[in-house]
Write an enzyme that holds these catalytic residues in place. Structure first.
Site, PDB file in Angstrom:
ATOM      1  N   ASP A 182     -11.015   3.504   4.797  1.00 10.97           N
ATOM      2  CA  ASP A 182     -11.535   2.145   4.624  1.00 10.97           C
ATOM      3  C   ASP A 182     -13.058   2.144   4.519  1.00 10.97           C
ATOM      4  OD1 ASP A 182      -9.546   0.210   4.376  1.00 10.97           O
ATOM      5  OD2 ASP A 182      -9.140   0.151   6.522  1.00 10.97           O
TER       6      ASP A 182
ATOM      7  N   GLN B 136      -4.059  -1.478   9.917  1.00  9.44           N
ATOM      8  CA  GLN B 136      -4.043  -2.808   9.301  1.00  9.44           C
ATOM      9  C   GLN B 136      -4.646  -3.840  10.249  1.00  9.44           C
ATOM     10  OE1 GLN B 136      -3.065  -3.628   6.104  1.00  9.44           O
ATOM     11  NE2 GLN B 136      -3.885  -5.657   6.594  1.00  9.44           N
TER      12      GLN B 136
ATOM     13  N   LYS C   9       0.830  -1.200   0.000  1.00 12.65           N
ATOM     14  CA  LYS C   9       0.000   0.000   0.000  1.00 12.65           C
ATOM     15  C   LYS C   9       0.867   1.254   0.000  1.00 12.65           C
ATOM     16  CE  LYS C   9      -3.732  -2.455   2.335  1.00 12.65           C
ATOM     17  NZ  LYS C   9      -4.346  -2.822   3.627  1.00 12.65           N
TER      18      LYS C   9
END
Length: 297
Positions: free
Chosen positions: A119, A96, A52
């Site tokens: 997210d 994460q 990422k």
């Protein structure tokens, strides 16, 4: 002839299209910035975060890497999130998952500022999605929408089956597919571990989105001719390879390919799109926070 959808190519197109948005932000003195927080020594999580960050660097998004000791108190993570929430230079925050067992993951999601929740999992953002006024669409379901559009798959009026009811994929995917909006207007059935006669449901569908996390649970015998199959699953199974394993989806690819009009492979299908849509949400967040109008693809 089955169309094997190249998720890498679609993701590359999304990243290319973001370039103009990033230039617009740069002209206004804004550099989109994503902070990734890792509180794990799991190699897979470390790899995901590294990928990422690399994606960010390639398109001109600043990436901040924050690593916390997995044995540290939960408050260490919450304090880190609070600091990032308060930092005006940080536009997006990604913690994460999974986090250690002593950390309440739902509390983590609630702690992130909804404006920086790229997210799309904060309860406020989930509510906006369900209401049809999404701020940030969750990355994987949004990526599936982009894949369907790139493959010219019509969702309006289609019968779609989503296999899986997770908060991350299944539930938001169903919501996006049936909403009165572009990429929606489908009639959606959500199937799960308690569904009776799954094959009857998938066999009647025009579009099947497999997101149950069960290796190769759906095969060609469960599908109709010409169906579009989107395989979200990424499962590690033992195999006679150098690594001792291989990655497979929730769909038995070869038998499903024989039936499908279009299908995504694993790997190389939905996975790259999830990462691309994280960049998309970070750029959108930067525009919203700086009040700069960016024309997102």
């Amino acid at each position: 002839m089955t169309d094997v959808i190249d998720g890498n190519a679609v993701a590359e197109s999304v990243r290319d299209d973001l370039g103009g948005c990033i230039d617009t932000l740069a002209a206004a003195g804004v550099t989109p910035t994503l902070a990734t927080v890792l509180m794990s020594d799991d190699p897979a999580s470390e790899t995901y975060v590294s990928m990422k960050q690399q994606d960010c660097e390639e398109v001109g998004i600043e990436a901040r890497d924050i690593e916390l000791d997995p044995d540290a108190p939960a408050d260490r993570l919450f304090e880190t999130i609070d600091d990032l929430n308060a930092d005006p230079d940080v536009n997006g925050i990604l913690v994460q998952m999974p986090v250690p067992d002593h950390v309440d993951d739902r509390r983590v999601l609630r702690r992130i500022d909804p404006m920086k929740d790229v997210d799309g999992f904060h309860p406020e953002n989930v509510g906006r999605l369900v209401a049809g006024n999404a701020r940030y669409k969750p990355c994987t379901p949004h990526g599936v929408q982009k894949v369907l559009a790139a493959a010219d798959v019509e969702t309006e009026g289609a019968d779609a089956v989503v296999v899986g009811r997770s908060d991350i994929v299944g539930k938001p995917m169903a919501n996006l597919l049936f909403q009165k909006a572009e990429g929606g207007n489908a009639t959606v059935t959500v199937c799960h571990s308690r569904t009776a006669d799954l094959a009857a449901k998938t066999g009647a569908a025009d579009i099947v989105v497999a997101a149950a996390g069960v290796p190769e649970m759906i095969d060609g015998s469960m599908l109709s001719e010409g169906v579009t199959v989107i395989d979200v699953g990424i499962n590690r199974v033992e195999a006679d390879t150098e690594k001792g394993y291989e990655l497979v989806g929730d769909v038995d690819f070869e038998s499903a390919k024989a039936k499908a009009g279009a299908i995504t492979p694993v790997p190389g299908g939905v996975g790259p799109m999830t990462r691309a849509m994280l960049l998309y949400n970070t750029v959108k967040a930067a525009g919203l926070q700086a009040d700069v109008d960016v024309s997102l693809p």
